[in-house]
Design an enzyme around this catalytic site. Structure first.
Site, short mmCIF file in Angstrom:
data_model
loop_
_atom_site.label_atom_id
_atom_site.label_comp_id
_atom_site.label_asym_id
_atom_site.label_seq_id
_atom_site.Cartn_x
_atom_site.Cartn_y
_atom_site.Cartn_z
N SER A 121 0.86 -1.19 0.00
CA SER A 121 0.00 0.00 0.00
C SER A 121 0.89 1.23 0.00
CB SER A 121 -0.89 0.01 1.25
OG SER A 121 -1.32 1.33 1.51
N HIS B 120 -1.98 -2.68 -3.69
CA HIS B 120 -3.19 -2.41 -2.92
C HIS B 120 -3.45 -0.91 -2.99
CE1 HIS B 120 -6.04 -3.12 0.40
NE2 HIS B 120 -5.59 -1.98 0.92
N ASP C 54 -5.47 2.22 -1.98
CA ASP C 54 -6.37 2.70 -0.93
C ASP C 54 -7.13 3.94 -1.40
OD1 ASP C 54 -6.04 0.92 1.33
OD2 ASP C 54 -3.96 1.61 1.38
N MET D 206 -9.92 6.60 -0.83
CA MET D 206 -10.65 7.22 0.29
C MET D 206 -11.42 8.43 -0.21
SD MET D 206 -7.77 7.11 3.27
CE MET D 206 -6.77 5.65 3.54
N HIS E 95 -9.01 -1.04 -2.69
CA HIS E 95 -9.73 -1.07 -1.41
C HIS E 95 -10.56 0.20 -1.36
CE1 HIS E 95 -9.23 -0.78 3.29
NE2 HIS E 95 -10.49 -0.91 2.91
N MET F 256 -12.71 2.63 0.16
CA MET F 256 -13.22 3.23 1.39
C MET F 256 -14.08 4.42 0.99
SD MET F 256 -9.68 2.87 3.52
CE MET F 256 -8.69 2.65 2.05
N MET G 283 -9.90 -5.58 8.51
CA MET G 283 -9.12 -4.39 8.89
C MET G 283 -8.58 -4.58 10.30
SD MET G 283 -9.11 -2.43 6.30
CE MET G 283 -8.12 -1.14 7.09
N ASP H 126 -5.21 -5.96 6.77
CA ASP H 126 -4.75 -4.62 6.38
C ASP H 126 -4.66 -3.73 7.61
OD1 ASP H 126 -4.23 -2.22 5.10
OD2 ASP H 126 -6.13 -2.16 3.98
N GLY I 157 1.89 -1.35 4.29
CA GLY I 157 2.13 0.04 3.86
C GLY I 157 3.44 0.54 4.43
C1 DX5 Z 1 -5.76 2.16 5.96
C2 DX5 Z 1 -5.40 1.49 4.65
C3 DX5 Z 1 -4.21 0.60 4.73
C4 DX5 Z 1 -2.97 1.26 5.21
C5 DX5 Z 1 -1.91 0.24 5.54
O1 DX5 Z 1 -6.93 2.86 5.79
O2 DX5 Z 1 -6.48 0.69 4.21
O3 DX5 Z 1 -4.01 -0.08 3.51
O4 DX5 Z 1 -2.47 2.18 4.32
O5 DX5 Z 1 -0.81 0.91 6.03
P1 DX5 Z 1 0.06 0.38 7.24
O6 DX5 Z 1 0.66 -0.93 6.81
O7 DX5 Z 1 1.06 1.46 7.42
O8 DX5 Z 1 -0.86 0.21 8.43
ZN ZN Z 2 -6.21 -0.72 2.52
#
Ligand code: DX5
Ligand code: ZN
Length: 224
Positions: free
Chosen positions: A6, A31, A33, A35, A66, A68, A137, A179, A201
């Site tokens: 990520s 992956h 993300d 948002m 993913h 969100m 999550m 995740d 990430g």
């Molecule tokens: C959070 C994301 C994750 C996040 C993971 O909302 O869905 O994918 O970026 O990052 P780390 O591994 O740093 O928790």
């Molecule tokens: Zn994610």
């Protein structure tokens, strides 16, 4: 175990180069993300940026989006058209989950369902025959670099058994993805719980080492 990078904590001013670094290190999942500032209190990117990334990276990497977002039911086709191979949607954000999962698969992508830390595992069990992946999550979504929430263990173990039972009964195999807060110190434990796919990430994109070196450390923790 699949490691899905990520890029949230990468240098987003050079998003293409960050993705190149992951691909060159040997990672073939990305992956993404997404948002929307509504479902989660942060904003990242959407179909136009993903489309450019697909152009930049070519057909190789699997784009694991993913979502969100609150409008997955009206926007899923745009993410597929932009080059996503896989879409994971939140039970907490979607009104007609079963319908959307089938629509995503009918449109030619694979489909996943994701549960926030406070959401009971039953929400995923209800749609287990309809998905290719379940994402648990282990942080509250919205930000990279948060701490792992260990109470997700019971959800992971319940899902591992349910997926194994579904496969034994001749049903579809389902990836079990986690995740949030995955690092070298907990990744082997997660595999033991039954996770098959770990989003990483800040464990890959950080100021301490290159993505390739961080990946080597993760592989060493997994002994492979
Ligand atoms: C959070 C994301 C994750 C996040 C993971 O909302 O869905 O994918 O970026 O990052 P780390 O591994 O740093 O928790
Ligand atoms: Zn994610």
């Amino acid at each position: 175990m699949i490691i899905a990078p990520s890029v949230l904590t990468a240098n987003l001013a050079a998003l293409g180069s960050a993705c190149d670094e992951a691909v060159e290190a040997g990672l073939d999942w990305l992956h993404l993300d997404v948002m929307d500032g509504n479902f989660v209190p942060n904003l990242t990117f959407g179909p136009p940026v993903i489309k450019q990334l697909r152009k930049h990276l070519g057909d190789g990497p699997i784009f694991d989006a993913h979502l969100m977002v609150e409008n997955a039911e009206t926007m899923y086709q745009d993410y597929i058209d932009a080059g996503c191979n896989h879409l994971t949607v939140h039970v907490e954000a979607v009104k007609h989950l079963h319908r959307l999962l089938h629509a995503i698969r009918d449109a030619g992508a694979t489909a996943g369902v994701v549960l926030n830390p406070g959401t009971p595992v039953e929400a995923a069990l209800e749609v287990l025959p309809d998905v290719d992946l379940v994402l648990i999550m282990s942080v509250n979504p919205g930000f990279g670099g948060q701490s792992f929430i260990p109470t997700v263990e019971s959800k992971i173990r319940t899902l591992r058994k349910a997926i194994d039972d579904q496969v034994a009964a001749g049903g579809r195999n389902v990836q079990l993805q986690i995740d949030g807060g995955v690092k070298a110190h907990n990744i082997a434990m997660l595999r033991e719980w039954g996770v098959t796919n770990a989003v990483v990430g800040s464990g890959l994109f950080n100021a301490n080492a290159s993505v390739a070196d961080n990946l080597t450390t993760l592989h060493q923790a997994l002994n492979d």
